[in-house]
Scaffold this active site. Structure first.
Site, mmCIF file in Angstrom:
data_model
loop_
_atom_site.group_PDB
_atom_site.id
_atom_site.type_symbol
_atom_site.label_atom_id
_atom_site.label_comp_id
_atom_site.label_asym_id
_atom_site.label_seq_id
_atom_site.Cartn_x
_atom_site.Cartn_y
_atom_site.Cartn_z
ATOM 1 N N HIS A 34 67.666 16.663 12.169
ATOM 2 C CA HIS A 34 68.706 17.182 11.280
ATOM 3 C C HIS A 34 69.252 18.500 11.805
ATOM 4 O O HIS A 34 68.654 19.131 12.662
ATOM 5 C CB HIS A 34 68.133 17.399 9.879
ATOM 6 C CG HIS A 34 67.025 18.420 9.872
ATOM 7 N ND1 HIS A 34 65.736 18.108 10.250
ATOM 8 C CD2 HIS A 34 67.034 19.748 9.580
ATOM 9 C CE1 HIS A 34 64.987 19.202 10.179
ATOM 10 N NE2 HIS A 34 65.752 20.216 9.784
ATOM 11 N N HIS A 114 71.659 23.324 15.513
ATOM 12 C CA HIS A 114 70.799 22.664 16.490
ATOM 13 C C HIS A 114 69.980 21.561 15.827
ATOM 14 O O HIS A 114 69.888 21.501 14.603
ATOM 15 C CB HIS A 114 69.857 23.685 17.143
ATOM 16 C CG HIS A 114 68.816 24.209 16.201
ATOM 17 N ND1 HIS A 114 69.093 25.197 15.273
ATOM 18 C CD2 HIS A 114 67.515 23.872 16.019
ATOM 19 C CE1 HIS A 114 67.996 25.450 14.567
ATOM 20 N NE2 HIS A 114 67.026 24.655 14.992
#
EC number: 3.1.-.-
Length: 169
Positions: A34, A114
C-alpha cells in the site's frame, strides 16, 4: 482503536511487491502492499464515523490519481527500509495534504509516497538486498480511483473499515 488511510495499488503491483515482501518485510502477513496517505492514528467508534464522513467528502473532491513507480529506493540512514518509489505528483501531494489538514496530525515523517518491500533489516542485509535491487529497472503507471480507511485488529493485522471512491459519483 488504530486507523490509517491508504491506497492499494493494482494486483499486478501488489504481486510484484509481495515477491520481495515475503522475504524482507516483517509486516508481510499483516497488510497488503500500500501507499500510506495518513499513518496510524487512534480514534473511538464514535469519532471514526465523523472521520469516515469527512474522508468521503475529501475523496469526492478529488479525481482519480495516477501513480508512477520508477525504482527501488531506501530510507537509510534514517532506517533500513527498502521501498518501491512512487513519484510525487501534484494530485497525490494535494490528497495527502487535504487529509493532513483536516485531521490532527502527529506524523513522524514527511510524506514520501512509497510501497514498502523490506523493513527491520540488519545493516548488512539491507546493504546486500538494496545493493542488488537498486540496479533493477521498475516501471509501473496506473490510475487509482479509491482510498481506504483501515483499522487494526487485535492480532496486529489491518483490514478495510471503509472504501472511498475518488471523484464525483
Amino acid at each position: 482503536m488504530k486507523f490509517g488511510v491508504v491506497i492499494f495499488p493494482s494486483k499486478k503491483i501488489q504481486d510484484f511487491a509481495n515477491s520481495f515482501r515475503k522475504r524482507y518485510d516483517s509486516n508481510y502477513a499483516l497488510i497488503p502492499p500500500h501507499i500510506t496517505l495518513r499513518s496510524a492514528f487512534t480514534a473511538t467508534e464514535e469519532e471514526i464515523r465523523d472521520i469516515a464522513q469527512k474522508i468521503g467528502e475529501i475523496a469526492r473532491s478529488f479525481e482519480p490519481v495516477t501513480i508512477n513507480i520508477t525504482k527501488f529506493s531506501s530510507f537509510t540512514p534514517v532506517n533500513n527500509v527498502i521501498y518501491l518509489k512512487v513519484e510525487p505528483s501534484e494530485k497525490l501531494e494535494k490528497l495527502h495534504t487535504e487529509l493532513k489538514l483536516n485531521f490532527e496530525s502527529d506524523q513522524e515523517y514527511n510524506f514520501v509516497p512509497h510501497i514498502t518491500i523490506g523493513q527491520k533489516l540488519s545493516d548488512d542485509e539491507h546493504s546486500d538486498v538494496f545493493g542488488s535491487l537498486r540496479m533493477d529497472k521498475v516501471s509501473f503507471t496506473e490510475s487509482v480511483d479509491r482510498i481506504h480507511l483501515l483499522y487494526q485488529l487485535e492480532n496486529g493485522s489491518w483490514t478495510v473499515y471503509e472504501t472511498f471512491r475518488l471523484g464525483k459519483e
